[in-house]
Design an enzyme around this catalytic site. Structure first.
Site, PDB file in Angstrom:
ATOM      1  N   GLU A   1      -2.472  -0.240 -12.991  1.00 51.94           N
ATOM      2  CA  GLU A   1      -1.944   0.999 -12.416  1.00 51.94           C
ATOM      3  C   GLU A   1      -1.031   0.743 -11.218  1.00 51.94           C
ATOM      4  OE1 GLU A   1      -5.434   3.291 -11.504  1.00 51.94           O
ATOM      5  OE2 GLU A   1      -5.690   3.938 -13.596  1.00 51.94           O
ATOM      6  N   GLU A   2      -1.421  -0.182 -10.339  1.00 50.85           N
ATOM      7  CA  GLU A   2      -0.688  -0.400  -9.097  1.00 50.85           C
ATOM      8  C   GLU A   2       0.443  -1.415  -9.209  1.00 50.85           C
ATOM      9  OE1 GLU A   2      -3.395  -1.211  -5.874  1.00 50.85           O
ATOM     10  OE2 GLU A   2      -4.526   0.636  -6.243  1.00 50.85           O
TER      11      GLU A   2
ATOM     12  N   GLU B   1      -7.009  -1.326 -11.952  1.00 49.79           N
ATOM     13  CA  GLU B   1      -6.225  -1.124 -10.732  1.00 49.79           C
ATOM     14  C   GLU B   1      -4.965  -1.983 -10.743  1.00 49.79           C
ATOM     15  OE1 GLU B   1      -6.584   1.144  -8.461  1.00 49.79           O
ATOM     16  OE2 GLU B   1      -8.604   1.845  -8.932  1.00 49.79           O
TER      17      GLU B   1
ATOM     18  N   SER C   1       0.860  -1.180   0.000  1.00 53.09           N
ATOM     19  CA  SER C   1       0.000   0.000   0.000  1.00 53.09           C
ATOM     20  C   SER C   1       0.902   1.238   0.000  1.00 53.09           C
ATOM     21  CB  SER C   1      -0.922  -0.004   1.219  1.00 53.09           C
ATOM     22  OG  SER C   1      -0.170   0.151   2.397  1.00 53.09           O
ATOM     23  N   ARG C   2       0.368   2.331  -0.511  1.00 52.88           N
ATOM     24  CA  ARG C   2       1.176   3.552  -0.570  1.00 52.88           C
ATOM     25  C   ARG C   2       1.391   4.168   0.801  1.00 52.88           C
ATOM     26  NH1 ARG C   2      -1.425   6.817  -5.531  1.00 52.88           N
ATOM     27  NH2 ARG C   2      -3.279   6.286  -4.366  1.00 52.88           N
TER      28      ARG C   2
ATOM     29  N   ARG D   1      -6.452  10.379  10.901  1.00 49.23           N
ATOM     30  CA  ARG D   1      -6.513   9.861  12.279  1.00 49.23           C
ATOM     31  C   ARG D   1      -7.947   9.736  12.775  1.00 49.23           C
ATOM     32  NH1 ARG D   1      -1.757  12.820  15.717  1.00 49.23           N
ATOM     33  NH2 ARG D   1      -0.031  11.955  14.521  1.00 49.23           N
TER      34      ARG D   1
END
Length: 141
Positions: free
Chosen positions: A57-58, A54, A28-29, A81
């Site tokens: 792209e990922e 997706e 994950s980014r 948060r």
């Protein structure tokens, strides 16, 4: 409980030279956790096609997703948060035809092939772990 928002994910896989299943995960980014390539539905596109996009792209995956989902898992997408979005992810198998050397999110993610049981222990979501642990049976049927 708030309503879960729908997301779509590709489950990229291949058979190794010895015939064993392998699953491609990406980081994950935001947190660097191992995940499936996934995202929000895209206007005018079926969930399966959005999952395919997706994955490109990922992870730089070239292939065609199955039209039917093989399962779902739930998680909370952390926006900040104080903001979490409950999501239900629909998973579409994607046999990988090829991997690109360059793809849109190449500098933001790492991709890696895993044996299904190793993939299962690498992800955080319980239902996804269970699916990955039995993915060979699911895909062979």
């Amino acid at each position: 409980m708030p309503k879960r928002r729908r997301q779509t994910a590709a489950l990229p896989y291949r058979l190794s030279s010895d015939g064993a299943f392998e699953v491609l995960l990406v980081t994950s980014r935001d947190t660097g956790r191992w995940v499936l390539p996934k995202g929000w539905p895209m206007p005018g596109k079926k969930l399966s096609k959005a999952a395919e996009i997706e994955a490109y792209e990922e992870a730089g995956v070239i292939g065609t997703t199955a039209k039917k989902s093989i399962g779902t898992y739930d998680y909370d997408k952390v926006e900040s948060r104080k903001r979490r979005i409950p999501c239900r992810v629909h998973i579409f198998p994607l046999p990988v035809d090829s991997l690109l050397d360059k793809w849109p999110e190449r500098g933001q993610r790492t991709r890696e092939w895993f044996a299904p049981k190793d993939a299962a222990t690498s992800v955080d979501e319980k239902d996804l772990r269970l699916l990955l642990g039995r993915i060979e049976t699911v895909l062979r049927n």
